[in-house]
Design an enzyme around this catalytic site. Structure first.
Site, PDB file in Angstrom:
ATOM      1  N   SER A  33       0.826  -1.208   0.000  1.00 26.03           N
ATOM      2  CA  SER A  33       0.000   0.000   0.000  1.00 26.03           C
ATOM      3  C   SER A  33       0.860   1.257   0.000  1.00 26.03           C
ATOM      4  O   SER A  33       0.677   2.156  -0.831  1.00 26.03           O
ATOM      5  CB  SER A  33      -0.932  -0.003   1.214  1.00 26.03           C
ATOM      6  N   ALA A  34       1.798   1.335   0.937  1.00 26.36           N
ATOM      7  CA  ALA A  34       2.632   2.536   1.048  1.00 26.36           C
ATOM      8  C   ALA A  34       3.515   2.708  -0.182  1.00 26.36           C
ATOM      9  O   ALA A  34       3.662   3.815  -0.707  1.00 26.36           O
ATOM     10  CB  ALA A  34       3.485   2.473   2.314  1.00 26.36           C
ATOM     11  N   GLU A  54       9.556  -5.243  -5.660  1.00 23.32           N
ATOM     12  CA  GLU A  54       8.540  -6.024  -4.966  1.00 23.32           C
ATOM     13  C   GLU A  54       8.924  -7.495  -5.031  1.00 23.32           C
ATOM     14  O   GLU A  54       9.213  -8.025  -6.111  1.00 23.32           O
ATOM     15  CB  GLU A  54       7.163  -5.806  -5.601  1.00 23.32           C
ATOM     16  N   HIS A 465      -2.799  -6.356  11.770  1.00 16.17           N
ATOM     17  CA  HIS A 465      -2.430  -4.941  11.741  1.00 16.17           C
ATOM     18  C   HIS A 465      -1.112  -4.703  12.487  1.00 16.17           C
ATOM     19  O   HIS A 465      -1.051  -3.845  13.374  1.00 16.17           O
ATOM     20  CB  HIS A 465      -3.523  -4.091  12.395  1.00 16.17           C
TER      21      HIS A 465
END
Length: 528
Positions: A33-34, A54, A465
């Site tokens: 996401s970041a 990645e 999380h």
């Protein structure tokens, strides 16, 4: 060792058949996401060249990623790194899964798509810890910049941003009944569950539109994949960050059969997440010296806080109810209603999140003991303010070796007591007339606090999380400063959930994207 210009002819080409260069202005490690958001914003605001590395594949055209209803199929699949927390007596010595996205977009491509910012005091708390500029009013513009909110732009929401945000509509019988029952219980109705200080119940907000996931990859990165200044390498496994003196100069990584070093002209940015970012720091010699020396890693910088302060929300999966009537087809993200409430009325703000579930959400330990009929739903309480802190450590200097990952879930008595109260509140909601008339049978019965405590040990797990392992601050255990620069190393920044000093009272994808938006402005300002 092969250099970038010596790549073998058999090595796959990059997207767009671009030639891999030996040097880029910015190297971003991690396409989660970041990483997706930061890459896009740097392309938008600078003329820099960017290499995005990645370690996973692109994940394009996988139905469980695109169809919001299928997201549970991602967990434990080929698009999940499927990590584990260390088992603990606090959670019944059960296996604790830690899903992490193994795909472009990272966990934002496989998660449950709950869009939540948290409470304004979360960010005011960060600022009060010495992180100037991270108070709620300062970060609000970055939250807005992400959003394409269904109601359009306002003082509190953004429109036209890369990520579509909508209330979960049309609703589902379980969501409707939970919202009504919560109001009977005494919770106020929230028209927007992403308010400054959410306390009450309402329709969940999610990054879903027309039944499809609106992921950070789709919103931020995919539209710019063909930008001539951007090179994206998937299946690129970073081994370490190159450090010369007190400066980060580049990255060493494996790409298929090639071991490659690429130089960074301006900065290397770690966006690998709360697990991989501290791991890469330590493999590169940045971390607690004595621990690194014991593993045979040559220390470059003694940063004691690397890997410390690991914490995570706790989700209870096991409160399952058989319905009297058919529940109908599932929709949205298999949820649709959310309540923010206090486990103790003496608290200044909510520490619990209670979610509706259109299907049985159960832990592995509960599933091993109980068989559930098809027509069941669930209420899933989560502890979103946690006092327990854990640690992440290397077990070996080998980059492929497993890690010691211990979030110390429920290690603090106060966390356990809060979850006991959360079960009692969930059962109170189930007893309200609006919900009780839907229920045929409660499948996990608990009659007192002792039985609830035993239930929690089996039902508790990670809400996926993890944060805090490269904490932002100015104290002795801080890893990055308020500009997200690693203390003591020039040209190295961290932009992901690992920098959160304290976890927000919300799912962490929206706050992580906010951090990336904030970081892009900091970097662009420095580049001018």
């Amino acid at each position: 060792m092969n250099k970038a210009q010596d790549l073998k002819q058999s090595a796959p080409t990059t997207p767009g058949n671009k030639k891999l260069q030996g040097k880029y202005d910015y190297i971003i490690i991690g396409g989660g996401s970041a990483g997706c958001a930061l890459t896009r914003r740097l392309l938008d605001t600078t003329d820099a060249t960017i290499l995005l590395l990645e370690s996973a594949s692109d994940g394009v055209n996988i139905s469980s990623i695109t169809d919001a209803r299928l997201w549970p199929q991602n967990i434990g699949s080929i698009v999940d790194y499927d990590l584990r927390y260390e088992s603990s007596k606090n959670t019944g010595n059960n296996l604790l899964n830690l899903p992490r996205g193994k795909v472009l977009g990272g966990s934002g491509s496989i998660n449950g798509m709950v869009w939540a910012r948290g409470h304004q005091d979360d960010y005011n708390g960060w600022a009060n810890m010495g992180n100037q500029g991270w108070d709620f009013q300062s970060v609000l513009p970055f939250f807005k910049k992400i959003e394409d909110w269904e109601d359009g732009e306002s003082d509190f929401h953004g429109a036209g941003g890369p990520v579509r945000i909508e209330r979960t509509n049309p609703s589902h019988i379980v969501s409707e009944r939970l919202i009504n029952a919560a109001q009977s219980f005494g919770m106020p109705f929230l028209k927007d569950t992403n308010g400054r200080s959410p306390e009450g119940v309402g329709q969940m907000v999610a990054n879903i539109s027309e039944g499809k996931r609106c992921s950070p990859f789709n919103g931020y990165l995919e539209p710019v994949l063909n930008n001539e200044r951007l090179t994206v390498l998937t299946n690129a496994k970073v081994n370490k960050i190159e450090i010369t003196g007190d400066r980060c100069t580049g990255v060493e990584f494996n790409w298929f059969k090639n071991r490659i070093i690429v130089k960074a002209g301006t900065e290397v940015v770690l966006s690998a997440g709360a697990i991989e970012s501290p791991k890469l720091l330590m493999l590169s010699g940045i971390g607690p010296w004595q621990e690194l020396k014991a593993l045979g890693i040559s220390p470059k910088l003694d940063l004691n806080g690397v890997g410390k302060n690991l914490h995570d929300h706790v989700l209870l999966q096991g409160l399952v109810f058989e319905a009297k009537v058919p529940l109908g087809a599932v929709n949205n993200n298999l949820s649709g209603a959310v309540a923010y409430w206090k486990s103790n009325l003496k608290l200044s703000r909510p520490d619990l999140m209670l979610l509706s579930g259109q299907v049985p959400f159960v832990s592995q330990a509960i599933a091993a003991k109980t068989t559930f009929p098809l027509n069941c739903f669930s209420i899933a309480p989560a502890l979103i303010q946690v006092k327990s802190r854990g640690i992440l450590k290397l077990k070996s200097s080998n980059a492929d070796a497993p890690l010691h990952i211990d979030a110390n879930l429920l290690g603090e008595k106060a966390d356990f007591e809060a979850l006991v109260n959360s079960v009692e509140i969930a059962l109170e909601l189930a007893s309200q007339p609006e919900m009780a008339e839907l229920i045929k049978k409660i499948h996990v019965k608990v009659k007192n606090k002792k039985e609830i405590a035993e239930f929690i040990k089996d039902a508790a797990g990670s809400y996926a999380h993890p944060v805090g392992t490269c904490s932002m601050g100015t104290d002795k255990d801080a890893v990055v400063n308020p500009k997200l620069q690693v203390h003591g190393i020039r040209g190295l920044r961290i932009v992901d959930a690992s920098i959160m000093p304290v976890i927000p009272a919300a799912n962490t994808n929206a706050p992580t994207l906010m951090i990336a938006e904030y970081a892009a402005k900091l970097i662009a300002a420095q580049a001018q």
